[in-house]
Design a protein around this motif. Structure first.
Motif, short mmCIF file in Angstrom:
data_model
loop_
_atom_site.label_atom_id
_atom_site.label_comp_id
_atom_site.label_asym_id
_atom_site.label_seq_id
_atom_site.Cartn_x
_atom_site.Cartn_y
_atom_site.Cartn_z
N ILE A 2 0.85 -1.19 0.00
CA ILE A 2 0.00 0.00 0.00
C ILE A 2 0.89 1.24 0.00
N ASN A 31 -11.67 7.24 -8.62
CA ASN A 31 -10.74 6.56 -7.72
C ASN A 31 -11.02 5.07 -7.52
N LYS A 34 -9.37 2.68 -9.85
CA LYS A 34 -7.91 2.69 -9.78
C LYS A 34 -7.41 2.13 -8.44
N GLY A 35 -8.34 1.64 -7.62
CA GLY A 35 -7.97 1.09 -6.32
C GLY A 35 -7.52 2.12 -5.31
N LEU A 36 -8.01 3.35 -5.45
CA LEU A 36 -7.61 4.44 -4.57
C LEU A 36 -8.71 4.75 -3.56
N THR A 37 -8.31 5.09 -2.36
CA THR A 37 -9.23 5.60 -1.36
C THR A 37 -8.68 6.93 -0.87
N THR A 52 -4.42 10.06 0.61
CA THR A 52 -4.87 9.06 -0.36
C THR A 52 -4.02 7.81 -0.20
N GLY A 54 -3.42 3.61 -1.93
CA GLY A 54 -3.74 2.64 -2.96
C GLY A 54 -2.58 1.68 -3.14
#
Length: 56
Positions: A2, A31, A34-37, A52, A54
């Motif tokens: 991560i 997001n 793209k696997g982003l939080t 952020t 990911g």
């Protein structure tokens, strides 16, 4: 693995509620694919803080 990124900025002029909503809508739309939080925090519509995370 991560990866975590924190972004901070300050607008030269106040930011409208509409612009904040556009940023939020765009992030919610783009997001997840793209696997982003992340989270968007604003203070007095000038300072922005965006942690952020990911996968690498």
């Amino acid at each position: 693995m991560i990866v975590r990124l924190t972004y901070a900025s300050r607008a030269s002029h106040g930011v409208s509620s509409e612009l904040i909503r556009e940023i939020l809508d765009s992030s919610q739309r783009n997001n997840p694919g793209k696997g982003l939080t992340g989270i968007l925090c604003c203070h007095e519509r000038r300072a922005n803080y965006r942690p952020t995370a990911g996968a690498e």
